[in-house]
Design a protein around this motif. Structure first.
Motif, PDB file in Angstrom:
ATOM      1  N   LEU A 195     -12.296   0.613   7.172  1.00 40.69           N
ATOM      2  CA  LEU A 195     -11.502   1.803   6.856  1.00 40.69           C
ATOM      3  C   LEU A 195     -11.024   2.421   8.123  1.00 40.69           C
ATOM      4  N   ALA A 196     -11.482   2.615   9.196  1.00 37.45           N
ATOM      5  CA  ALA A 196     -11.095   3.125  10.449  1.00 37.45           C
ATOM      6  C   ALA A 196      -9.892   2.343  10.962  1.00 37.45           C
ATOM      7  N   ARG A 197      -9.736   1.096  10.977  1.00 37.51           N
ATOM      8  CA  ARG A 197      -8.758   0.420  11.238  1.00 37.51           C
ATOM      9  C   ARG A 197      -7.479   0.602  10.241  1.00 37.51           C
ATOM     10  N   ALA A 198      -8.071   0.700   8.935  1.00 32.99           N
ATOM     11  CA  ALA A 198      -6.693   0.908   8.102  1.00 32.99           C
ATOM     12  C   ALA A 198      -6.275   2.213   8.220  1.00 32.99           C
ATOM     13  N   VAL A 199      -7.009   3.293   8.500  1.00 33.54           N
ATOM     14  CA  VAL A 199      -6.582   4.933   8.833  1.00 33.54           C
ATOM     15  C   VAL A 199      -5.586   4.886  10.035  1.00 33.54           C
ATOM     16  N   ARG A 200      -6.189   3.789  11.088  1.00 34.30           N
ATOM     17  CA  ARG A 200      -5.260   3.731  12.339  1.00 34.30           C
ATOM     18  C   ARG A 200      -3.835   3.285  12.039  1.00 34.30           C
ATOM     19  N   ASP A 201      -3.660   2.286  11.115  1.00 32.21           N
ATOM     20  CA  ASP A 201      -2.530   1.455  10.734  1.00 32.21           C
ATOM     21  C   ASP A 201      -1.514   2.521   9.807  1.00 32.21           C
ATOM     22  N   ASN A 202      -2.243   2.924   8.881  1.00 27.47           N
ATOM     23  CA  ASN A 202      -1.440   3.350   7.552  1.00 27.47           C
ATOM     24  C   ASN A 202      -2.559   4.498   6.759  1.00 27.47           C
ATOM     25  N   PRO A 203      -2.535   5.927   7.310  1.00 30.31           N
ATOM     26  CA  PRO A 203      -3.312   6.778   6.567  1.00 30.31           C
ATOM     27  C   PRO A 203      -3.134   7.134   5.260  1.00 30.31           C
ATOM     28  N   LEU A 204      -1.723   7.201   4.986  1.00 26.51           N
ATOM     29  CA  LEU A 204      -1.278   7.385   3.635  1.00 26.51           C
ATOM     30  C   LEU A 204      -1.957   6.444   2.425  1.00 26.51           C
ATOM     31  N   ARG A 205      -1.602   5.170   2.885  1.00 27.85           N
ATOM     32  CA  ARG A 205      -2.041   4.129   2.113  1.00 27.85           C
ATOM     33  C   ARG A 205      -3.556   3.910   1.870  1.00 27.85           C
ATOM     34  N   VAL A 206      -4.389   4.534   2.784  1.00 24.33           N
ATOM     35  CA  VAL A 206      -5.747   4.608   2.729  1.00 24.33           C
ATOM     36  C   VAL A 206      -5.885   5.790   1.874  1.00 24.33           C
ATOM     37  N   ALA A 207      -5.444   7.134   1.808  1.00 20.74           N
ATOM     38  CA  ALA A 207      -5.619   8.224   1.019  1.00 20.74           C
ATOM     39  C   ALA A 207      -5.079   7.761  -0.513  1.00 20.74           C
ATOM     40  N   VAL A 208      -4.099   7.053  -0.688  1.00 22.96           N
ATOM     41  CA  VAL A 208      -3.729   6.682  -1.911  1.00 22.96           C
ATOM     42  C   VAL A 208      -4.734   5.808  -2.626  1.00 22.96           C
ATOM     43  N   SER A 209      -5.376   5.030  -1.654  1.00 27.07           N
ATOM     44  CA  SER A 209      -6.508   3.892  -2.349  1.00 27.07           C
ATOM     45  C   SER A 209      -7.932   4.327  -2.915  1.00 27.07           C
ATOM     46  N   GLY A 210      -7.994   5.904  -2.231  1.00 26.61           N
ATOM     47  CA  GLY A 210      -9.089   6.674  -3.060  1.00 26.61           C
ATOM     48  C   GLY A 210     -10.155   7.169  -1.768  1.00 26.61           C
ATOM     49  N   ALA A 211      -9.716   6.695  -0.377  1.00 27.14           N
ATOM     50  CA  ALA A 211     -10.672   7.141   0.746  1.00 27.14           C
ATOM     51  C   ALA A 211     -10.018   8.301   1.221  1.00 27.14           C
ATOM     52  N   ARG A 358       8.187  -4.362  -2.458  1.00 30.77           N
ATOM     53  CA  ARG A 358       6.961  -4.200  -2.924  1.00 30.77           C
ATOM     54  C   ARG A 358       6.302  -3.376  -2.191  1.00 30.77           C
ATOM     55  N   ARG A 359       6.362  -3.088  -0.922  1.00 31.91           N
ATOM     56  CA  ARG A 359       5.868  -2.083  -0.172  1.00 31.91           C
ATOM     57  C   ARG A 359       6.320  -0.882  -0.401  1.00 31.91           C
ATOM     58  N   ALA A 360       7.456  -0.678  -0.499  1.00 32.24           N
ATOM     59  CA  ALA A 360       8.210   0.836  -0.671  1.00 32.24           C
ATOM     60  C   ALA A 360       7.804   1.247  -2.197  1.00 32.24           C
ATOM     61  N   SER A 361       7.432   0.462  -2.896  1.00 30.91           N
ATOM     62  CA  SER A 361       7.099   0.637  -4.485  1.00 30.91           C
ATOM     63  C   SER A 361       5.149   0.887  -4.443  1.00 30.91           C
ATOM     64  N   THR A 362       4.820   0.352  -3.678  1.00 30.83           N
ATOM     65  CA  THR A 362       3.421   0.671  -3.683  1.00 30.83           C
ATOM     66  C   THR A 362       2.898   1.795  -2.835  1.00 30.83           C
ATOM     67  N   THR A 363       3.685   2.253  -1.992  1.00 32.01           N
ATOM     68  CA  THR A 363       3.136   3.221  -1.001  1.00 32.01           C
ATOM     69  C   THR A 363       3.469   4.733  -1.504  1.00 32.01           C
ATOM     70  N   ALA A 364       4.570   4.980  -2.189  1.00 29.56           N
ATOM     71  CA  ALA A 364       4.768   6.215  -2.555  1.00 29.56           C
ATOM     72  C   ALA A 364       5.738   6.255  -4.207  1.00 29.56           C
ATOM     73  N   GLY A 365       5.625   5.213  -4.852  1.00 26.87           N
ATOM     74  CA  GLY A 365       6.203   5.024  -6.050  1.00 26.87           C
ATOM     75  C   GLY A 365       5.676   5.961  -7.108  1.00 26.87           C
ATOM     76  N   ARG A 366       4.149   6.346  -7.115  1.00 24.95           N
ATOM     77  CA  ARG A 366       3.784   7.407  -7.929  1.00 24.95           C
ATOM     78  C   ARG A 366       4.267   8.660  -7.786  1.00 24.95           C
TER      79      ARG A 366
END
Length: 415
Positions: A195-211, A358-366
């Motif tokens: 999770l720490a490495r994911a937060v380093r790379d893309n915090p928004l995607r980690v927040a969308v995933s529930g963490a 795919r990346r654009a639709s999954t990161t902020a499409g909601r």
């Protein structure tokens, strides 16, 4: 032997443990063991800095704050144990210092981990300066300009440790070095590490995933503060003195500088950085009074030429990849090969366009569908061109709704 740990990793861990324990079997002088104890404290401090830098991408200017406060707490604990006659060994005082640093991180950590990057660095810098400026005012805990003195030989004897020699001090320091290495080894591959490495790379995607990125950063700061607390308490055990100078910005800056120069995210990188740090403070300072200037110039050279441990590993990887590549000549490529190469490149560009969509639709499409579709169309235009982006829907897309909307936007905007 653990089957989950690769054999090379176990070999490196055994070699590191042997290297740490080897000086205890050598007939070194008291000054030599004192220098090795200083090296062990610096190793733990740089490991705490490298943990934040490599795992979460956080530059901390407050590691000296945790180490200094833990050093003061260890000195007060040693004086209290000696005055009241408690049967508590001084060899366990570094654990108390580490837990004290964790308690401080629980109070100050939530302030600094709300944001990463430059915000985290500036907040830790401000907190460190605040504690350093408050030290002369709070003389009950910090002891004023003279600091706090203690006596490591006043405690009870435990397992034959009376701390009359620097060899015993280094033995305890080596034990805590191995504890820190085991802690880092146990952290590899855990949920917190990933999770720490994911937060380093893309915090928004980690927040969308529930963490929660803030909670992940705080947990990593707690682990880092514990390692820094061990370092500060070991310094108190070695010097029997702690002053307000251990809380200042120069200590944090030096630790961060050598951590970035040597790549202290691993045990070997922290060992290299600690050796450079202790060597510059002990050897280079005795040669010239302008030793900090030479350290700064050396750091600039390392960063510019990529001469640290990480750069050395990347150089070896590039050399191995170049050596394993089969030799090819330009004349061996015929017309058929050239046509196949052009087709492969076109297929790769098409796949790149699909990946961008795919990346654009999954990161902020909601949250913003129209903006995402527009961005997807723009990305496909850059990858495939207007006609290729409009024709991508006809060959099948990953998500029909998003792809058709992106293609429609592209067709409306195309000349």
């Amino acid at each position: 032997m653990n089957a989950d740990v690769p054999a090379p990793a176990r070999g490196r861990a055994a070699l590191f443990s042997l290297l740490v324990a080897l000086p205890l079997a050598l007939p070194l002088s008291s000054a030599g063991f004192s220098l090795l104890s200083q090296l062990a404290s610096a190793w733990l401090l740089l490991l705490s800095v490298g943990l934040l830098v490599t795992r979460a991408g956080l530059l901390s200017f407050g590691q000296a704050m945790y180490a200094g406060l833990a050093a003061y707490a260890a000195a007060h604990a040693m004086n209290t144990i000696a005055a009241r006659g408690w049967p508590l060994p001084f060899a366990l005082v570094p654990v108390y210092g580490g837990m004290f640093a964790v308690a401080v991180a629980l109070v100050l950590g939530p302030i600094s981990v709300r944001r990463g990057g430059l915000s985290f660095a500036m907040i830790t810098l401000g907190l460190g300066l605040l504690v350093a400026l408050a030290a002369p005012m709070l003389q009950g805990f910090f002891g004023g300009e003279g600091g706090v003195s203690t006596d490591r030989t006043a405690g009870p004897v435990w397992l034959g440790l009376d701390f009359l020699s620097q060899r015993q001090v280094y033995g305890v320091s080596a034990a805590y070095v191995l504890l820190g290495a085991a802690l880092m080894r146990g952290l590899d591959g855990t949920r917190l590490d990933l999770l720490a490495r994911a937060v380093r790379d893309n915090p928004l995607r980690v927040a969308v995933s529930g963490a929660t990125p803030r909670r992940v950063r705080l947990q990593l700061v707690l682990v880092s503060a514990f390692l820094a607390g061990l370092s500060g308490a070991l310094q108190t055990l070695r010097l029997e003195q702690v002053s307000a100078g251990s809380l200042g910005l120069p200590q944090s800056s030096m630790a961060l500088l050598f951590s970035l120069a040597a790549g202290s995210g691993t045990a070997w990188g922290a060992l290299l950085g600690a050796g450079l740090m202790v060597g510059s403070e002990s050897v280079l300072a005795s040669v010239s009074q302008a030793w900090m200037l030479y350290v700064g110039l050396g750091f600039l050279a390392i960063v510019h030429r990529d001469l640290g441990a990480a750069g050395f590993e990347r150089g070896l990887a590039r050399f191995g990849a170049r050596a394993s590549r089969p030799p090819q000549s330009r004349s061996a490529v015929g017309p058929g090969s050239a046509i196949a190469l052009r087709r492969a490149r076109g297929h790769g560009r098409e796949q790149l366009g699909r990946t961008a969509l795919r990346r654009a639709s999954t990161t902020a499409g909601r949250q913003h569908p129209a903006a995402v579709w527009r961005a997807a169309a723009d990305r496909q235009r850059r990858c495939l061109g207007w006609r290729g982006a409009a024709g991508l829907h006809g060959r099948g897309a990953w998500r029909p709704g998003v792809a058709s909307a992106g293609a429609a936007v592209a067709q409306r905007r195309s000349p």
